[in-house]
Design a protein around this motif. Structure first.
Motif, PDB file in Angstrom:
ATOM      1  N   UNK A  62       0.853  -1.184   0.000  1.00 49.98           N
ATOM      2  CA  UNK A  62       0.000   0.000   0.000  1.00 49.98           C
ATOM      3  C   UNK A  62       0.885   1.230   0.000  1.00 49.98           C
ATOM      4  N   UNK A  63       0.329   2.302  -0.557  1.00 52.50           N
ATOM      5  CA  UNK A  63       1.018   3.589  -0.612  1.00 52.50           C
ATOM      6  C   UNK A  63       2.047   3.676  -1.733  1.00 52.50           C
ATOM      7  N   UNK A  64       2.344   2.573  -2.415  1.00 44.90           N
ATOM      8  CA  UNK A  64       3.212   2.713  -3.574  1.00 44.90           C
ATOM      9  C   UNK A  64       2.334   3.167  -4.730  1.00 44.90           C
ATOM     10  N   UNK A  65       2.789   4.171  -5.432  1.00 38.90           N
ATOM     11  CA  UNK A  65       1.987   4.700  -6.537  1.00 38.90           C
ATOM     12  C   UNK A  65       2.472   4.141  -7.862  1.00 38.90           C
ATOM     13  N   UNK A  66       1.528   3.879  -8.729  1.00 42.75           N
ATOM     14  CA  UNK A  66       1.841   3.389 -10.069  1.00 42.75           C
ATOM     15  C   UNK A  66       1.109   4.210 -11.105  1.00 42.75           C
ATOM     16  N   UNK A  67       1.734   4.336 -12.266  1.00 37.04           N
ATOM     17  CA  UNK A  67       0.951   4.798 -13.401  1.00 37.04           C
ATOM     18  C   UNK A  67       0.504   3.555 -14.152  1.00 37.04           C
TER      19      UNK A  67
ATOM     20  N   UNK B 204      -3.075   7.314 -12.409  1.00 35.96           N
ATOM     21  CA  UNK B 204      -2.208   6.902 -11.316  1.00 35.96           C
ATOM     22  C   UNK B 204      -3.041   6.151 -10.282  1.00 35.96           C
ATOM     23  N   UNK B 205      -2.493   5.058  -9.795  1.00 35.94           N
ATOM     24  CA  UNK B 205      -3.228   4.169  -8.901  1.00 35.94           C
ATOM     25  C   UNK B 205      -2.344   3.753  -7.736  1.00 35.94           C
ATOM     26  N   UNK B 206      -2.993   3.397  -6.617  1.00 29.60           N
ATOM     27  CA  UNK B 206      -2.221   2.802  -5.515  1.00 29.60           C
ATOM     28  C   UNK B 206      -3.058   1.705  -4.877  1.00 29.60           C
TER      29      UNK B 206
ATOM     30  N   UNK C 254      -5.827   7.324  -7.965  1.00 28.41           N
ATOM     31  CA  UNK C 254      -5.463   8.547  -7.243  1.00 28.41           C
ATOM     32  C   UNK C 254      -5.862   9.759  -8.065  1.00 28.41           C
ATOM     33  N   UNK C 255      -5.518   9.710  -9.340  1.00 32.71           N
ATOM     34  CA  UNK C 255      -5.831  10.834 -10.223  1.00 32.71           C
ATOM     35  C   UNK C 255      -5.695  10.334 -11.665  1.00 32.71           C
ATOM     36  N   UNK C 256      -6.491  10.905 -12.531  1.00 31.95           N
ATOM     37  CA  UNK C 256      -6.415  10.472 -13.932  1.00 31.95           C
ATOM     38  C   UNK C 256      -5.202  11.132 -14.591  1.00 31.95           C
TER      39      UNK C 256
END
Ligand code: ATP
Ligand code: MG
Length: 566
Positions: free
Chosen positions: A529-534, A540-542, A557-559
């Protein structure tokens, strides 16, 4: 600074612009200035009655940031003078959130309630100086006698009661002899003041309530306007930075400090504009109402503007600090575009997030000319912006998942993705040509068929032919199942606070969309958890804490699309 979050630590490079608070402090430190030769000492004083939100982050960045800027120190103080609404769970969450943001108070952690005995003694000093009296008017009677802008307040009938009598009654208030609301301690200041806060304000009230720290030791509690300057002075604060609504309270803040002997410092209160953001509410009271009504799933619901919500959503401490530093510090209230907050996150993740592939609305793609039992690996870069992040292997085989949206039976003009007869590049793999598709009897798409061109390994076209579209994909043989949660603004209206309707009824039911049958590449099976991915081409997702090893859950998280226009 917080030592266990090396990547997250705030630094002064983030705060390179100067603002009026900085100018005031610089002046105060000059020879002859109010704090010449003193170390700058600020504090962040939350009331432990809720979770911190992005507005508090602004205050934290200012309070801790100013201390840092001047090589000073910043205290964390729980302003726990209001027993009925406070709780220890909030204390813990506040500490966690501040550390996460990248700030540390070292050993300077205090509770306002630690000063109750001193505050009581100092109140007695005011009574002895004939600057305070015990008043037996009921709260509504006090309100009625406050006067108007053009008429002074009516003196309380108890205003001139002898000092000894007030001292005795104040002592008995403390002993618990009187019920809630029976009497108050009031300052004796100025009934004609144009500032209502100076018209004999209440300093102490009777509240028979259990306090989360002092238990039942006290049944009289100091009012904010009396307690706050004393907390600051007793901690030797130099600059007490707070939001604009306290501007009218500053004369009383100064009055309390100026009229008491023996205080270690005379802090200066400086006010700045509160942060407001559109499409959300930033008030603990309202956020609590959303939580308690079950409209959102707790304080850390990823749609909430709380720091715990933003964290769960995938916001990074760096993006929030960057946002707070860039919105500036001013004396004028304004509303910041939510898109700007997203912009700050996108900027950070674009630089730092690893690229992976996931398919949100999967449809099977079968490559008919690829051998049935064959698989191969492609080595791809984790982040083209950061070669130091290395590469990873993704597998490829005959059956893949691609996103429904990337295929059309009848493509509109300028559709460069997959449709019968067209060629596209499968990201980092091969160029394929769509040869057909199969639907069920209701016309629902079941699978797509294609043939690959072995000469295009890695996505190259040795003959130089143009391939307009590149789509993402996941190997069906190794894909991992996932649930993906897509979020939108909690409120579709820009200013829920200004609406005639109850703000709770304005929550957008479409602010959460759950996609249950997503497929992600196998490297995500072991993510934390908390690692962000594109997710390539998607946003962007986590990983969400709701994830289990056999069931991954990702938050968007955000488009990718930036709607912020400076
Ligand atoms: P709320 O209205 O959400 O309950 P509050 O002001 O009562 O917030 P406190 O715990 O008293 O919350 O706030 C701690 C500090 O954070 C105060 O100094 C306050 O000025 C500051 N603060 C709170 N909300 C904001 C905001 N939206 N923008 C900037 N500073 C804020
Ligand atoms: Mg408050």
């Amino acid at each position: 600074m917080n030592s266990d979050s090396v990547n997250n630590t705030a630094n002064t490079a983030e705060t390179d612009s100067t603002h009026f608070i900085e100018d005031i402090i610089i002046n105060d430190l000059k020879p002859g200035g109010r704090f010449e030769g003193k170390q700058v000492h600020t504090r962040f004083p939350p009331e432990p009655n809720g979770y911190l939100h992005i507005g508090h982050a602004k205050a934290i960045v200012i309070d801790f940031g100013m201390a840092e800027r001047f090589n000073g120190i910043c205290n964390l103080r729980m302003d726990d003078t209001n027993p009925s609404k406070e709780d220890v769970v909030y204390v813990t969450s506040i500490q966690e959130d501040i550390r996460w943001l990248g700030y540390d108070w070292d050993d300077r952690f205090y509770y306002a309630s630690e000063y109750f005995p001193q505050m009581y003694e100092l109140a007695c000093q005011l009574i002895r100086k004939n600057l305070a009296f015990v008043c037996e008017l009921k709260p509504e009677e006090i309100r009625k006698t406050r006067g108007t802008l053009s008429t002074p307040a009516t003196p309380s009938p108890w205003r001139d009661r002898p000092t000894e009598e007030s001292l005795g009654l104040f002592e008995r208030m403390k002993q618990g002899e009187f019920p809630d609301g029976a009497m108050t301690l009031r300052a004796k200041i100025d009934l004609t003041s144009g500032n209502f806060n100076m018209r004999d304000p209440v300093l102490y009230r009777i509240v028979h309530a259990h306090h989360h720290r002092t238990g039942n030791d006290w049944c009289i509690y100091p009012m904010y306007d009396y307690a706050h300057p004393l907390e600051d002075a007793l901690e030797s604060i130099t600059h007490s930075l707070c939001s604009l609504e306290f501007e009218d309270h500053r004369p009383l803040y100064d009055w309390v400090i100026d009229n008491l002997d023996g205080l270690p410092s005379r802090p200066r209160q400086i006010e700045f504009a509160r942060l407001n953001i559109d499409h959300t509410v930033l008030s603990k009271r309202k956020l609590r109402a959303l939580v308690e009504s079950g409209i959102v799933n707790g304080w850390d619901d990823p749609r909430m503007p709380t720091l715990s919500g933003l964290r769960r959503r995938g916001y990074t401490p760096r993006s929030i600090r960057s946002f707070c530093n860039r919105i500036g510090v001013s004396k004028v209230n304004s509303t910041v575009d939510y898109n700007f907050l997203e912009h700050c996150l996108r900027e950070d993740l674009n630089e730092n997030a690893e690229r992976v592939m996931g398919v949100l609305k999967p449809v099977k793609l079968i490559i008919d000319n690829y051998p049935e039992n064959q698989s191969e690996y492609f080595e791809i870069e984790n982040n083209p912006n950061r070669p130091e992040d290395g590469t990873r292997q993704i597998t490829f085989s005959r059956e893949l998942w691609i996103d429904e949206d990337d295929f059309r039976i009848d493509p509109p003009r300028k559709f460069h993705r997959l449709f019968p007869g067209n060629e596209v590049r499968l990201k980092a793999a091969y160029v394929i040509r769509c040869t057909g598709y199969r639907c069920d009897s209701d016309g629902n798409l079941l699978e797509i068929h294609a043939e690959y061109d072995p000469a295009t390994r890695g996505g190259q076209t040795p003959d130089g032919r143009k391939i307009k579209g590149t789509i993402h994909w996941v190997d069906a043989k190794t894909a991992v199942e996932a649930e993906v949660r897509l979020y939108d603004n909690l409120f579709s209206v820009a200013d829920p606070d200004a609406s005639d309707q109850d703000f709770m009824s304005l929550v957008d039911p479409g602010s959460l969309i759950v996609l249950k049958d997503c497929k992600v590449e196998s490297s995500l099976a072991t993510t934390e958890t908390q690692t962000s991915f594109q997710f390539l081409r998607l946003g962007y997702f986590c990983l969400d804490p709701d994830s289990r090893p056999d069931r991954l859950v990702f938050n968007r998280s955000v488009s990718l699309k930036d709607s912020y226009r400076p």
